[in-house]
Design a protein around this motif. Structure first.
Motif: not given
Length: 445
Positions: A47, A51, A55, A222, A258
């Motif tokens: 993740y 990210t 993301a 993400a 996050t």
């Protein structure tokens, strides 16, 4: 007639508001649920990687378009595509308005559940057992009552404006959310069984990081957890001073988002193992029972088994989720509101209540045909609509938008090698990565 635009008055106000848009039920429940079902620490590792790779660039692209145009998403995309396909840009912007309404239609229902469960714990503490039982039940009447209540809460903030409403309340709600989250973590980690959950969450099994299911799940989480693809981040970017350290601002939003997701994992996953230690069944064939519905099944049972302290924890937990939902809904509400104010010359008050009425009608339609429509709307939005919207943003930034776009301006890029590398990453790499996510999530997962 030109309309004076409201704006964020501070850097921290923008970061907290944008982070509030990103931080919602997906972070505090969706992320831990995905982590628990997909390898714990291995999921967390993947993740964090995706990210960074996917993301955050998508978040930058959306905010960048709005910030450069200083307009609502419909006008911003129309302006960015003006040289080649202005009608397409405006059409995608208007579809984004529909996406925001779609998101609000189901999100306000779920947020109403959270609010009802928080009040259920408070009612139990007050000795109102029958009221508490009704508030925690799954009934159409409860949905009809609490969905409008939550819509009204969001509207009350949005109609006050960007600075007086969104910025002011985000600056209040986000620190409160963080304090409540940390307080609940401290309490849960002291309970028996929490250590096992902590080990599952923080110690990755690197043999699992290449598992296709885990990678797909982490990439999807993400991407969706940052609330990209419905125009909320674009309109927030338009309210920030042009070219005001966008890279640093986007990084700040991503780090805060996050961090909240990580902290939510520290709360939820140990809490599940505390429940298991207390005798509650939480896994079936190595997957969580009920997945997303676990929050209304196992955790309330755990809290009830703790007596009075458990009811206090339950009230705090569901209040936390209500706050997270509220900060997300106000950004999606602002998308159609900004369009009506700037292009249809409605007052902010009228625009806010018109949008809220449309959301209410949409939500009540989902309540009336819940079994058929609720899950379908969520799947269409999160697995089709949002990825395609962001894919379009990447094409706009990398290929379609020329005039005023520093990421494609050769005279600018020749002087700045870092900006050139960043522009090429958004132009070539991100569309490929996002296409892979879309195909896998929509047709394989």
């Amino acid at each position: 007639m030109s309309i004076s635009r409201d704006s964020f008055h501070s850097r921290i106000g923008f970061v907290l508001s944008a982070a509030g848009s990103a931080i919602g039920l997906g972070n505090i429940w969706g992320f831990p649920t995905n982590a628990a079902n997909n390898g714990g620490g291995a999921f967390l590792f993947v993740y964090l990687v995706v990210t960074l790779l996917l993301a955050l660039p998508a978040l930058f692209a959306e905010i960048y378009i709005g910030n450069q145009a200083q307009k609502n998403p419909v006008s911003a995309l129309g302006e960015a595509c003006a040289n080649r396909m202005p009608r397409v840009g405006r059409t995608v912007g208007k579809i984004g308005l529909c996406g925001a309404i779609m998101m609000l239609s189901f999100y306000t229902i779920v947020a109403g559940w959270m609010l009802a469960h928080a009040l259920s714990a408070i009612s139990e503490l007050a000795g109102l057992a029958e009221l508490s039982a009704w508030l925690s039940s799954d009934s159409t009447v409860r949905n009809i009552i609490f969905t409008p209540v939550f819509i009204l809460l969001g509207a009350a903030i949005v109609h006050q404006g960007v600075h007086g409403g969104i910025e002011k309340w985000s600056a209040r709600l986000m620190p409160l959310l963080l304090v409540m989250l940390i307080g609940l973590i401290v309490y849960i980690l002291q309970q028996e069984g929490a250590g096992q959950g902590l080990a599952v969450y923080l110690i990755p099994d690197f043999s699992q990081v290449t598992d296709p299911k885990l990678v797909i799940s982490a990439m999807g989480q993400a991407f969706f957890s940052l609330s990209i693809g419905v125009g909320g981040m674009m309109v927030y970017g338009s309210y920030m001073q042009k070219d005001k350290d966008l890279g640093k601002l986007v990084l700040s939003i991503g780090v805060l988002d996050t961090m909240i997701a990580f902290l939510a994992g520290l709360l939820i996953i140990p809490a599940l193992f505390v429940a298991q230690h207390a005798g509650h069944e939480i896994f079936n064939n190595e997957e969580l029972i009920g997945e997303g519905q676990l929050i209304f099944q196992i955790l309330p049972a755990l809290f009830n088994s703790m007596g009075t302290v458990g009811l206090i924890v339950a009230a705090g937990f569901f209040s936390l989720l209500s706050i997270a939902a509220l900060t997300s809904t106000i950004s999606s509400t602002e998308v159609p509101v900004s369009y009506l104010v700037e292009e249809k010359a409605l007052s902010r008050r009228k625009a806010t209540w018109l949008v809220s009425f449309i959301v209410l009608c949409s939500s009540m339609l989902l309540v009336a045909f819940f079994d058929t429509l609720f899950g379908l709307v969520i799947r269409v939005l999160t697995t089709i609509f949002q990825p395609l919207s962001c894919l379009f943003y990447f094409f706009v930034v990398g290929w379609i938008w020329n005039r005023g776009n520093k990421l494609t301006d050769k005279s600018v890029l020749d002087k700045n090698i870092y900006l050139k590398l960043w522009g090429n990453y958004l132009r070539f790499v991100c569309p490929v990565l996002l296409t892979i996510v879309f195909i896998n999530v929509a047709f394989i997962a």
